[in-house]
Design a protein around this motif. Structure first.
Motif, PDB file in Angstrom:
ATOM      1  N   ILE A  52      12.289   5.456  -4.562  1.00 10.60           N
ATOM      2  CA  ILE A  52      12.020   4.243  -3.789  1.00 10.60           C
ATOM      3  C   ILE A  52      12.490   4.407  -2.353  1.00 10.60           C
ATOM      4  O   ILE A  52      11.800   3.999  -1.410  1.00 10.60           O
ATOM      5  CB  ILE A  52      12.659   3.018  -4.468  1.00 10.60           C
ATOM      6  N   CYS A  53      13.645   5.035  -2.156  1.00 11.71           N
ATOM      7  CA  CYS A  53      14.121   5.306  -0.789  1.00 11.71           C
ATOM      8  C   CYS A  53      13.115   6.177  -0.041  1.00 11.71           C
ATOM      9  O   CYS A  53      12.775   5.897   1.120  1.00 11.71           O
ATOM     10  CB  CYS A  53      15.482   5.992  -0.813  1.00 11.71           C
ATOM     11  N   ALA A  54      12.627   7.241  -0.700  1.00 15.35           N
ATOM     12  CA  ALA A  54      11.658   8.137  -0.063  1.00 15.35           C
ATOM     13  C   ALA A  54      10.371   7.398   0.281  1.00 15.35           C
ATOM     14  O   ALA A  54       9.805   7.589   1.364  1.00 15.35           O
ATOM     15  CB  ALA A  54      11.358   9.327  -0.979  1.00 15.35           C
ATOM     16  N   VAL A  55       9.925   6.538  -0.616  1.00 14.10           N
ATOM     17  CA  VAL A  55       8.687   5.788  -0.371  1.00 14.10           C
ATOM     18  C   VAL A  55       8.883   4.797   0.772  1.00 14.10           C
ATOM     19  O   VAL A  55       8.050   4.693   1.679  1.00 14.10           O
ATOM     20  CB  VAL A  55       8.218   5.058  -1.657  1.00 14.10           C
ATOM     21  N   MET A  56       9.992   4.061   0.751  1.00 17.22           N
ATOM     22  CA  MET A  56      10.213   3.053   1.785  1.00 17.22           C
ATOM     23  C   MET A  56      10.406   3.674   3.165  1.00 17.22           C
ATOM     24  O   MET A  56       9.950   3.124   4.166  1.00 17.22           O
ATOM     25  CB  MET A  56      11.404   2.170   1.426  1.00 17.22           C
ATOM     26  N   SER A  79       4.542  11.266   2.991  1.00 19.98           N
ATOM     27  CA  SER A  79       3.967  10.382   1.979  1.00 19.98           C
ATOM     28  C   SER A  79       3.505  11.179   0.760  1.00 19.98           C
ATOM     29  O   SER A  79       3.549  10.688  -0.362  1.00 19.98           O
ATOM     30  CB  SER A  79       2.824   9.560   2.570  1.00 19.98           C
ATOM     31  N   ASP A  80       3.070  12.449   0.951  1.00 18.18           N
ATOM     32  CA  ASP A  80       2.662  13.282  -0.184  1.00 18.18           C
ATOM     33  C   ASP A  80       3.853  13.616  -1.079  1.00 18.18           C
ATOM     34  O   ASP A  80       3.763  13.556  -2.308  1.00 18.18           O
ATOM     35  CB  ASP A  80       2.011  14.584   0.293  1.00 18.18           C
ATOM     36  N   ALA A  81       4.973  13.973  -0.472  1.00 16.89           N
ATOM     37  CA  ALA A  81       6.174  14.287  -1.248  1.00 16.89           C
ATOM     38  C   ALA A  81       6.668  13.043  -1.980  1.00 16.89           C
ATOM     39  O   ALA A  81       7.100  13.126  -3.142  1.00 16.89           O
ATOM     40  CB  ALA A  81       7.265  14.837  -0.337  1.00 16.89           C
ATOM     41  N   ALA A  82       6.582  11.889  -1.333  1.00 14.52           N
ATOM     42  CA  ALA A  82       7.003  10.646  -1.975  1.00 14.52           C
ATOM     43  C   ALA A  82       6.113  10.345  -3.184  1.00 14.52           C
ATOM     44  O   ALA A  82       6.600   9.904  -4.229  1.00 14.52           O
ATOM     45  CB  ALA A  82       6.973   9.496  -0.973  1.00 14.52           C
ATOM     46  N   GLU A  83       4.818  10.618  -3.065  1.00 15.34           N
ATOM     47  CA  GLU A  83       3.921  10.368  -4.203  1.00 15.34           C
ATOM     48  C   GLU A  83       4.228  11.327  -5.355  1.00 15.34           C
ATOM     49  O   GLU A  83       4.194  10.934  -6.520  1.00 15.34           O
ATOM     50  CB  GLU A  83       2.461  10.483  -3.797  1.00 15.34           C
ATOM     51  N   GLU A  84       4.565  12.568  -5.051  1.00 17.94           N
ATOM     52  CA  GLU A  84       4.958  13.500  -6.110  1.00 17.94           C
ATOM     53  C   GLU A  84       6.220  13.004  -6.816  1.00 17.94           C
ATOM     54  O   GLU A  84       6.322  13.072  -8.045  1.00 17.94           O
ATOM     55  CB  GLU A  84       5.179  14.897  -5.529  1.00 17.94           C
ATOM     56  N   LEU A  85       7.169  12.509  -6.042  1.00 17.17           N
ATOM     57  CA  LEU A  85       8.382  11.939  -6.632  1.00 17.17           C
ATOM     58  C   LEU A  85       8.056  10.745  -7.520  1.00 17.17           C
ATOM     59  O   LEU A  85       8.677  10.553  -8.566  1.00 17.17           O
ATOM     60  CB  LEU A  85       9.348  11.490  -5.532  1.00 17.17           C
ATOM     61  N   LEU A  86       7.075   9.953  -7.105  1.00 15.14           N
ATOM     62  CA  LEU A  86       6.662   8.816  -7.921  1.00 15.14           C
ATOM     63  C   LEU A  86       6.190   9.276  -9.299  1.00 15.14           C
ATOM     64  O   LEU A  86       6.536   8.678 -10.320  1.00 15.14           O
ATOM     65  CB  LEU A  86       5.553   8.024  -7.232  1.00 15.14           C
ATOM     66  N   VAL A  95      18.756   7.035 -11.161  1.00 17.23           N
ATOM     67  CA  VAL A  95      19.016   7.726  -9.889  1.00 17.23           C
ATOM     68  C   VAL A  95      17.700   8.212  -9.276  1.00 17.23           C
ATOM     69  O   VAL A  95      17.446   8.020  -8.078  1.00 17.23           O
ATOM     70  CB  VAL A  95      20.006   8.893 -10.087  1.00 17.23           C
ATOM     71  N   VAL A  96      16.850   8.818 -10.096  1.00 16.17           N
ATOM     72  CA  VAL A  96      15.553   9.308  -9.603  1.00 16.17           C
ATOM     73  C   VAL A  96      14.714   8.137  -9.091  1.00 16.17           C
ATOM     74  O   VAL A  96      14.055   8.244  -8.054  1.00 16.17           O
ATOM     75  CB  VAL A  96      14.811  10.119 -10.694  1.00 16.17           C
ATOM     76  N   TYR A  97      14.742   7.015  -9.804  1.00 13.15           N
ATOM     77  CA  TYR A  97      14.026   5.810  -9.397  1.00 13.15           C
ATOM     78  C   TYR A  97      14.474   5.388  -7.995  1.00 13.15           C
ATOM     79  O   TYR A  97      13.651   5.129  -7.107  1.00 13.15           O
ATOM     80  CB  TYR A  97      14.341   4.692 -10.394  1.00 13.15           C
ATOM     81  N   TYR A  98      15.781   5.304  -7.786  1.00 12.23           N
ATOM     82  CA  TYR A  98      16.308   4.879  -6.489  1.00 12.23           C
ATOM     83  C   TYR A  98      15.978   5.885  -5.386  1.00 12.23           C
ATOM     84  O   TYR A  98      15.600   5.499  -4.278  1.00 12.23           O
ATOM     85  CB  TYR A  98      17.823   4.630  -6.568  1.00 12.23           C
ATOM     86  N   GLY A 137       0.788  -1.231   0.000  1.00 14.72           N
ATOM     87  CA  GLY A 137       0.000   0.000   0.000  1.00 14.72           C
ATOM     88  C   GLY A 137       0.818   1.279   0.000  1.00 14.72           C
ATOM     89  O   GLY A 137       0.288   2.358   0.235  1.00 14.72           O
ATOM     90  N   ARG A 138       2.097   1.192  -0.295  1.00 10.68           N
ATOM     91  CA  ARG A 138       2.956   2.380  -0.291  1.00 10.68           C
ATOM     92  C   ARG A 138       2.974   3.116  -1.624  1.00 10.68           C
ATOM     93  O   ARG A 138       3.450   4.242  -1.696  1.00 10.68           O
ATOM     94  CB  ARG A 138       4.382   1.987   0.083  1.00 10.68           C
ATOM     95  N   VAL A 139       2.505   2.439  -2.683  1.00 11.33           N
ATOM     96  CA  VAL A 139       2.507   3.017  -4.022  1.00 11.33           C
ATOM     97  C   VAL A 139       1.095   2.876  -4.586  1.00 11.33           C
ATOM     98  O   VAL A 139       0.508   1.797  -4.518  1.00 11.33           O
ATOM     99  CB  VAL A 139       3.518   2.277  -4.932  1.00 11.33           C
TER     100      VAL A 139
END
Length: 179
Positions: free
Chosen positions: A134-138, A144-151, A128-131, A84-86
């Motif tokens: 994923i670090c931000a999400v994990m 969690s909002d910033a991590a979703e924007e990064l996604l 690099v952005v992918y990694y 449920g993180r993504v």
């Protein structure tokens, strides 16, 4: 079998290790799984650097290296989706893109189009952005909002990179026909 290819094969071994670390720990932040993922990322850099530096670039390495990367990132996405993180849409777009890259590469290989475009700045930046994403999400950092924007940035960047990769493949094919 040279050292860079052996390191690439080691990344395949890290996939079940990552899954064990992700599902086998109670920690909300999954630091062990993240560590395994970062080791995989480091070995990706290392095997490419060693192959170029020592003149050990091989056809096998050109095929296995991106396959190991894609399978690891697919495993990570499935685990993050399942936990449920993504969001489904983000995961679906990234999973579709990575699966299409694997199938497309296999198709071109079977068709005898073995020339693979070299990794370019777009591809390296996307990785690099992918990694980072994923670090931000994990770690659920900074939020969690910033991590979703990064996604979403990762999704857009990965599709741009894919289009550039396909254009490179077409250029290689055109050059081959001309020569």
């Amino acid at each position: 079998m040279n050292l860079p290819n052996t390191i690439t094969l080691f990344r395949f071994v890290l996939i079940p290790v990552y899954l064990w670390a992700f599902y086998g720990t109670e920690s909300e932040h999954k630091v062990g799984a993240l560590f395994v993922l970062l080791v995989a990322g480091f070995t990706d850099i290392l095997d490419g650097w060693l192959a170029r530096r020592n003149g050990q670039e091989t056809q096998m390495g050109q095929l296995l290296d991106p396959l190991a990367d894609k399978l690891m990132l697919l495993s990570v996405l499935f685990s993050l989706l399942q936990s449920g993180r993504v969001p489904w849409l983000v995961a679906g777009l990234l999973l579709f893109r990575d699966a299409a890259m694997i199938v497309g590469s296999a198709f071109f290989y079977i068709q005898g189009k073995r020339a693979v475009p070299k990794a370019n700045r777009w591809g390296k930046t996307t990785t690099v952005v992918y990694y980072v994403t994923i670090c931000a999400v994990m770690l659920q950092w900074p939020s969690s909002d910033a991590a979703e924007e990064l996604l979403w940035v990762t999704v857009v960047l990965s599709y741009i990179t894919t289009l550039l990769y396909v254009a490179s493949m077409r250029l290689i094919d055109v050059r081959r026909r001309v020569l």
